[in-house]
Design an enzyme around this catalytic site. Structure first.
Site, mmCIF file in Angstrom:
data_model
loop_
_atom_site.group_PDB
_atom_site.id
_atom_site.type_symbol
_atom_site.label_atom_id
_atom_site.label_comp_id
_atom_site.label_asym_id
_atom_site.label_seq_id
_atom_site.Cartn_x
_atom_site.Cartn_y
_atom_site.Cartn_z
ATOM 1 N N GLY A 70 20.843 -5.949 -10.814
ATOM 2 C CA GLY A 70 19.401 -5.065 -10.579
ATOM 3 C C GLY A 70 20.020 -3.773 -9.698
ATOM 4 N N ASN A 118 19.236 -9.284 -7.026
ATOM 5 C CA ASN A 118 18.093 -8.393 -6.613
ATOM 6 C C ASN A 118 17.251 -8.146 -7.909
ATOM 7 O OD1 ASN A 118 16.841 -6.398 -5.076
ATOM 8 N ND2 ASN A 118 17.716 -4.867 -6.680
ATOM 9 N N SER A 156 9.939 -12.195 -2.100
ATOM 10 C CA SER A 156 8.740 -11.129 -2.025
ATOM 11 C C SER A 156 7.829 -11.834 -1.052
ATOM 12 C CB SER A 156 8.082 -10.988 -3.268
ATOM 13 O OG SER A 156 6.965 -10.134 -3.323
ATOM 14 N N TYR A 206 3.547 -13.610 -10.898
ATOM 15 C CA TYR A 206 4.890 -12.975 -10.093
ATOM 16 C C TYR A 206 5.139 -13.882 -8.852
ATOM 17 C CZ TYR A 206 7.159 -9.288 -7.403
ATOM 18 O OH TYR A 206 8.217 -8.816 -6.591
ATOM 19 N N ALA A 230 4.164 -16.782 -8.259
ATOM 20 C CA ALA A 230 4.785 -18.039 -8.546
ATOM 21 C C ALA A 230 6.251 -17.986 -8.728
ATOM 22 C CB ALA A 230 4.245 -18.674 -10.061
ATOM 23 N N LYS A 238 8.334 -16.002 -7.323
ATOM 24 C CA LYS A 238 9.079 -15.579 -6.205
ATOM 25 C C LYS A 238 8.978 -16.935 -5.412
ATOM 26 C CE LYS A 238 10.529 -11.464 -6.910
ATOM 27 N NZ LYS A 238 11.871 -11.088 -6.951
ATOM 28 N N ILE A 245 7.624 -1.799 -0.114
ATOM 29 C CA ILE A 245 8.554 -0.873 -0.263
ATOM 30 C C ILE A 245 8.221 0.134 -1.355
ATOM 31 C CG2 ILE A 245 10.908 -0.639 0.002
ATOM 32 C CD1 ILE A 245 9.960 -2.586 2.035
HETATM 33 N N1 LIG Z 1 9.277 -2.895 -3.855
HETATM 34 C C1 LIG Z 1 8.662 -3.656 -3.211
HETATM 35 O O1 LIG Z 1 7.660 -3.660 -2.469
HETATM 36 C C2 LIG Z 1 9.082 -5.246 -3.330
HETATM 37 C C3 LIG Z 1 8.355 -6.233 -2.568
HETATM 38 C C4 LIG Z 1 8.863 -7.509 -2.737
HETATM 39 C C5 LIG Z 1 9.740 -7.904 -3.559
HETATM 40 N N2 LIG Z 1 10.634 -6.840 -4.312
HETATM 41 C C6 LIG Z 1 11.580 -7.233 -4.877
HETATM 42 O O2 LIG Z 1 12.765 -6.504 -4.762
HETATM 43 C C7 LIG Z 1 13.687 -6.546 -6.041
HETATM 44 C C8 LIG Z 1 14.018 -4.911 -6.449
HETATM 45 O O3 LIG Z 1 12.831 -4.293 -6.681
HETATM 46 P P1 LIG Z 1 12.559 -2.728 -6.574
HETATM 47 O O4 LIG Z 1 11.175 -2.632 -5.629
HETATM 48 O O5 LIG Z 1 13.585 -2.217 -5.750
HETATM 49 O O6 LIG Z 1 12.093 -2.300 -7.766
HETATM 50 P P2 LIG Z 1 13.109 -1.616 -8.949
HETATM 51 O O7 LIG Z 1 12.376 -1.673 -10.221
HETATM 52 O O8 LIG Z 1 13.482 -0.496 -8.598
HETATM 53 O O9 LIG Z 1 14.458 -2.507 -9.026
HETATM 54 C C9 LIG Z 1 14.273 -3.674 -9.947
HETATM 55 C C10 LIG Z 1 15.795 -3.644 -10.764
HETATM 56 O O10 LIG Z 1 16.076 -4.830 -11.527
HETATM 57 C C11 LIG Z 1 16.539 -4.437 -12.753
HETATM 58 N N3 LIG Z 1 16.233 -5.503 -13.798
HETATM 59 C C12 LIG Z 1 15.063 -6.028 -14.067
HETATM 60 N N4 LIG Z 1 15.128 -6.888 -15.256
HETATM 61 C C13 LIG Z 1 16.376 -6.966 -15.339
HETATM 62 C C14 LIG Z 1 17.327 -7.866 -16.184
HETATM 63 N N5 LIG Z 1 16.758 -8.928 -17.044
HETATM 64 N N6 LIG Z 1 18.570 -7.843 -15.937
HETATM 65 C C15 LIG Z 1 19.334 -6.864 -15.100
HETATM 66 N N7 LIG Z 1 18.642 -6.090 -14.207
HETATM 67 C C16 LIG Z 1 17.062 -6.029 -14.512
HETATM 68 C C17 LIG Z 1 15.557 -3.079 -13.164
HETATM 69 O O11 LIG Z 1 16.154 -2.397 -14.240
HETATM 70 C C18 LIG Z 1 15.637 -2.360 -11.591
HETATM 71 O O12 LIG Z 1 16.898 -1.649 -11.426
HETATM 72 C C19 LIG Z 1 12.945 -7.229 -7.112
HETATM 73 O O13 LIG Z 1 13.218 -8.436 -7.244
HETATM 74 C C20 LIG Z 1 11.339 -7.089 -6.837
HETATM 75 O O14 LIG Z 1 10.734 -8.163 -7.225
HETATM 76 C C21 LIG Z 1 10.143 -5.551 -4.233
#
Ligand SMILES: NC(=O)c1ccc[n+]([C@@H]2O[C@H](COP(=O)([O-])OP(=O)(O)OC[C@H]3O[C@@H](n4cnc5c(N)ncnc54)[C@H](O)[C@@H]3O)[C@@H](O)[C@H]2O)c1
Length: 251
Positions: free
Chosen positions: A9, A86, A139, A152, A154, A156, A185
């Site tokens: 990711g 990620n 998360s 979601y 659950a 995490k 974020i």
């Molecule tokens: N942004 C926030 O506030 C926040 C808060 C808590 C947790 N998170 C977690 O952080 C991580 C990154 O999220 P982000 O906010 O940068 O969002 P984002 O959507 O930019 O990043 C998620 C990435 O995962 C990739 N992805 C999704 N399904 C996939 C799969 N089956 N195979 C390969 N890649 C896949 C997407 O294409 C994307 O590039 C995630 O796990 C998200 O749950 C983010």
């Protein structure tokens, strides 16, 4: 010999910021994701910084893709020093009784099964090495209750179960496994979630983020700074830790 990091990711948001940070830290990188165009652009960006990176199109929900990804990383760089699991997905905010079977399948498949596949096959490789180091993106939603994201949250919480269990199982093999729990974020995932809440008039009673931070959400770099620390030997005594980076929202 450079250290090697594999990121699942990797092409957007927190994953992209982490890739750029680890490249600056001197890691050779294998970047996994579903979007070939964004993956290749990120490889170019890293090479312009003087780093080495490969992009491998990977769907983390498909075990054969994950097996091929790990094999490619080992064929190319000989080892995996650090793995960042990620990848993650979320659905538009909705109450429990409106959550669909498709929402459940999508979120559990990517966030739980994909995390499990990544950890499983990376750990198999790390067991052949003197040591290994893994970080999984959890998360704040897996720590405190929240309105609109039951499944979601659950998923995490489940991720924390994988991290804690595996951290204990493989500590004696010198493989350490930690989690980061971001909250609020600014990334494409957050933008899409906020937009869909507004479009669908979903009123989410959220606590305000305690930390003033100029009234703003966090930046992907707030997370990649911790990724850099966890990927380094400065964190060599840490395993099974869950590090909140959320402006205090889980307090
Ligand atoms: N942004 C926030 O506030 C926040 C808060 C808590 C947790 N998170 C977690 O952080 C991580 C990154 O999220 P982000 O906010 O940068 O969002 P984002 O959507 O930019 O990043 C998620 C990435 O995962 C990739 N992805 C999704 N399904 C996939 C799969 N089956 N195979 C390969 N890649 C896949 C997407 O294409 C994307 O590039 C995630 O796990 C998200 O749950 C983010």
């Amino acid at each position: 010999m450079n250290k090697t990091a594999l990121i699942a990711g990797a092409t957007t948001g927190i994953g992209k910021a982490s890739a750029l940070q680890l490249a600056r830290d001197g890691f050779d990188l294998v970047l996994a994701g579903r979007n070939e165009t964004k993956g290749k652009e990120l490889v170019d960006e890293i090479e312009a910084l003087g780093g080495r990176a490969d992009f491998i199109r990977t769907d983390m929900t498909v075990e054969d893709d994950v097996i091929a990804l790990v094999a490619h990383t080992v064929d190319t760089f000989g080892k995996i020093d650090y793995y960042l699991g990620n990848q993650g997905v979320i659905y538009p905010p909705k109450l429990f009784h409106d959550t669909t079977t498709d929402d459940v399948d999508m979120v559990l498949s990517t966030n739980v099964k994909g995390t499990f596949f990544g950890m499983k096959h990376v750990i198999k490789q790390m067991l052949t090495q003197p040591q290994g180091n893994i970080t999984i993106m959890a998360s704040s939603s897996g720590i405190r209750p929240e309105t609109g994201f039951g499944v979601y949250s659950a998923s995490k919480k489940a991720v924390l179960g994988l991290v804690h269990d595996a951290a204990l199982e493989y500590a004696a093999n010198n493989i350490r496994i930690n989690a980061i729990a971001p909250g609020g974020i600014k990334t494409p995932l957050t933008d899409a979630t906020i937009k869909s809440a507004i479009d669908r008039n979903f009123v989410q009673p959220r606590p305000t983020i305690p930390l003033l931070n100029g009234g703003d959400l966090g930046e992907p770099q707030d997370i990649s700074a911790m990724v850099s620390h966890l990927a380094s030997d400065a964190s060599k005594y840490m395993t099974g830790s869950v590090i909140s980076i959320d402006g205090g929202i889980t307090l």
